[in-house]
Design an enzyme around this catalytic site. Sequence first.
Site, PDB file in Angstrom:
ATOM      1  N   THR A  11      21.991  63.496 -39.571  1.00 43.16           N
ATOM      2  CA  THR A  11      21.159  64.629 -39.989  1.00 43.16           C
ATOM      3  C   THR A  11      20.394  65.257 -38.821  1.00 43.16           C
ATOM      4  O   THR A  11      19.737  66.280 -38.987  1.00 43.16           O
ATOM      5  CB  THR A  11      20.144  64.179 -41.065  1.00 43.16           C
ATOM      6  OG1 THR A  11      19.409  63.064 -40.530  1.00 43.16           O
ATOM      7  CG2 THR A  11      20.825  63.757 -42.346  1.00 43.16           C
ATOM      8  N   ARG A  39      15.258  57.504 -45.252  1.00 42.49           N
ATOM      9  CA  ARG A  39      14.613  58.747 -45.701  1.00 42.49           C
ATOM     10  C   ARG A  39      15.657  59.830 -46.034  1.00 42.49           C
ATOM     11  O   ARG A  39      15.473  60.631 -46.937  1.00 42.49           O
ATOM     12  CB  ARG A  39      13.717  59.215 -44.540  1.00 42.49           C
ATOM     13  CG  ARG A  39      12.630  60.153 -44.842  1.00 42.49           C
ATOM     14  CD  ARG A  39      11.797  60.471 -43.593  1.00 42.49           C
ATOM     15  NE  ARG A  39      12.510  61.184 -42.543  1.00 42.49           N
ATOM     16  CZ  ARG A  39      12.712  60.716 -41.318  1.00 42.49           C
ATOM     17  NH1 ARG A  39      12.267  59.533 -40.974  1.00 42.49           N
ATOM     18  NH2 ARG A  39      13.357  61.422 -40.412  1.00 42.49           N
ATOM     19  N   CYS A 129      22.513  64.879 -21.187  1.00 45.61           N
ATOM     20  CA  CYS A 129      23.070  66.238 -21.176  1.00 45.61           C
ATOM     21  C   CYS A 129      22.946  66.931 -19.827  1.00 45.61           C
ATOM     22  O   CYS A 129      23.778  67.787 -19.490  1.00 45.61           O
ATOM     23  CB  CYS A 129      22.424  67.087 -22.262  1.00 45.61           C
ATOM     24  SG  CYS A 129      20.638  67.023 -22.277  1.00 45.61           S
ATOM     25  N   GLN A 156      16.733  73.753 -17.724  1.00 46.47           N
ATOM     26  CA  GLN A 156      17.095  73.074 -18.973  1.00 46.47           C
ATOM     27  C   GLN A 156      16.558  73.783 -20.207  1.00 46.47           C
ATOM     28  O   GLN A 156      15.392  74.191 -20.260  1.00 46.47           O
ATOM     29  CB  GLN A 156      16.593  71.627 -18.937  1.00 46.47           C
ATOM     30  CG  GLN A 156      17.341  70.808 -17.911  1.00 46.47           C
ATOM     31  CD  GLN A 156      16.902  69.360 -17.838  1.00 46.47           C
ATOM     32  OE1 GLN A 156      16.764  68.847 -16.738  1.00 46.47           O
ATOM     33  NE2 GLN A 156      16.701  68.696 -18.961  1.00 46.47           N
ATOM     34  N   SER A 159      16.288  73.055 -26.478  1.00 46.14           N
ATOM     35  CA  SER A 159      16.886  72.185 -27.500  1.00 46.14           C
ATOM     36  C   SER A 159      17.118  70.780 -26.956  1.00 46.14           C
ATOM     37  O   SER A 159      17.313  69.842 -27.738  1.00 46.14           O
ATOM     38  CB  SER A 159      18.184  72.775 -28.065  1.00 46.14           C
ATOM     39  OG  SER A 159      19.116  72.997 -27.030  1.00 46.14           O
ATOM     40  N   GLY A 160      17.079  70.614 -25.622  1.00 48.23           N
ATOM     41  CA  GLY A 160      17.109  69.267 -25.038  1.00 48.23           C
ATOM     42  C   GLY A 160      15.899  68.447 -25.462  1.00 48.23           C
ATOM     43  O   GLY A 160      15.934  67.217 -25.418  1.00 48.23           O
ATOM     44  N   LYS A 224      17.900  60.164 -13.994  1.00 44.08           N
ATOM     45  CA  LYS A 224      19.159  60.067 -14.763  1.00 44.08           C
ATOM     46  C   LYS A 224      20.281  60.823 -14.050  1.00 44.08           C
ATOM     47  O   LYS A 224      21.414  60.336 -13.973  1.00 44.08           O
ATOM     48  CB  LYS A 224      18.979  60.643 -16.179  1.00 44.08           C
ATOM     49  CG  LYS A 224      18.184  59.737 -17.106  1.00 44.08           C
ATOM     50  CD  LYS A 224      18.012  60.401 -18.463  1.00 44.08           C
ATOM     51  CE  LYS A 224      16.984  59.658 -19.293  1.00 44.08           C
ATOM     52  NZ  LYS A 224      16.773  60.272 -20.612  1.00 44.08           N
ATOM     53  N   HIS A 253      22.189  74.179 -20.819  1.00 43.47           N
ATOM     54  CA  HIS A 253      21.556  73.831 -19.542  1.00 43.47           C
ATOM     55  C   HIS A 253      22.335  74.501 -18.411  1.00 43.47           C
ATOM     56  O   HIS A 253      23.567  74.604 -18.456  1.00 43.47           O
ATOM     57  CB  HIS A 253      21.614  72.319 -19.305  1.00 43.47           C
ATOM     58  CG  HIS A 253      20.679  71.510 -20.157  1.00 43.47           C
ATOM     59  ND1 HIS A 253      19.723  72.054 -20.994  1.00 43.47           N
ATOM     60  CD2 HIS A 253      20.531  70.151 -20.276  1.00 43.47           C
ATOM     61  CE1 HIS A 253      19.051  71.081 -21.593  1.00 43.47           C
ATOM     62  NE2 HIS A 253      19.525  69.920 -21.177  1.00 43.47           N
TER      63      HIS A 253
END
Length: 348
Positions: A11, A39, A129, A156, A159-160, A224, A253
């Site tokens: 979800t 939930r 990402c 970036q 939505s990241g 990262k 990105h």
Amino acid sequence: RGPTLAVVGATGAVGTVLLSILSERKDIWGEIRLIASPRSAGRKLTVRGEEVEVVALGEAAFDGVDVALFDVPDEVSAQWAPVAAARGAVVVDNSGAFRMDPDVPLVVPEVNPHAVRNRPRSIIANPNCTTLSMIVAMGALHAEFGLGELIVSSYQAVSGSGKEGVDTLREQLGKLAGTELGTQPGDIRRAVGDLGPYPAPIALNVVPFAGSLKEDGWTSEELKVRDESRKILGLPELRVTATCVRVPVVTTHSLTVHARFENEVTVAQAHEILRAAPGVVLCDDPAAGDFPTPADVVGTDPTWVGRVRRSMDDPCALELFVCGDNLRKGAALNTAQIAELVAAESAA
Ligand code: 2RA
């Protein structure tokens, strides 16, 4: 009938994109089971044109599952991925919980597909990402020229940072629309009020900070990029420097890359390699206004590359601009591709 696939975190933001990707790609799966927190259990989601009821995360949810895709927070993956693996599933995990575990391969199918088979914990990790948005293009260039150093800056998308990031950008833009703010120090900061997940306004601004603060002033995102690029390319000594910046873009990105190689390079050679590389689209005709931008490539699968130049002071280095949809190749698509590699093993 094909293997059973479970989507854990069905979800969420990446889970939602994953369901549409699974509906678009070649349908190799038998059952697709949707799993989420208790939930969300009982909700119905559409995948492959059919409504499927979400089941609650728990041990029994993994019974009969061949491959389980996890798109959940680190701590949920850390707890439940080993449970799914113990019940016989191969886990493809998109959290940060296992990426640097030496017993967990970190896989990008276009770059290191062979790594999928070496998975003693039955867990395969999906990169972050930011790394994924450039690594397919870098892998193709490395295979030909031999990579020695990467210096990258990221741009970036919000939505990241999940739904909260997108909501914050939209709310702030709403407060600024139609005003003439952006001319005096602090005028935007005062007008937007709530900064959401960011340390500075994200609307009409750029924020040189993504992720969390780590040692010596580096951020988690910057580390990262370095650690994951080294692991995916199999270059543990690769020199990598990143500066990660958040920009007011919803999804996709972008990165500028200074890539230094072992040998001299030319733009013509780089063009040829990038044109032929699976998963890469070369879009590089600046005289015609052709270069990738997030607004143009959002919602697409490939890594887009433009503005390829040879460094003026270094014949072994290239400068490039790269864009990739952070929710598709940057997350959901890459996990789906890894799952397909695993499924192909048992079909072979
Ligand atoms: C970000 N790379 O863009 C992160 C999401 N995993 O914040």
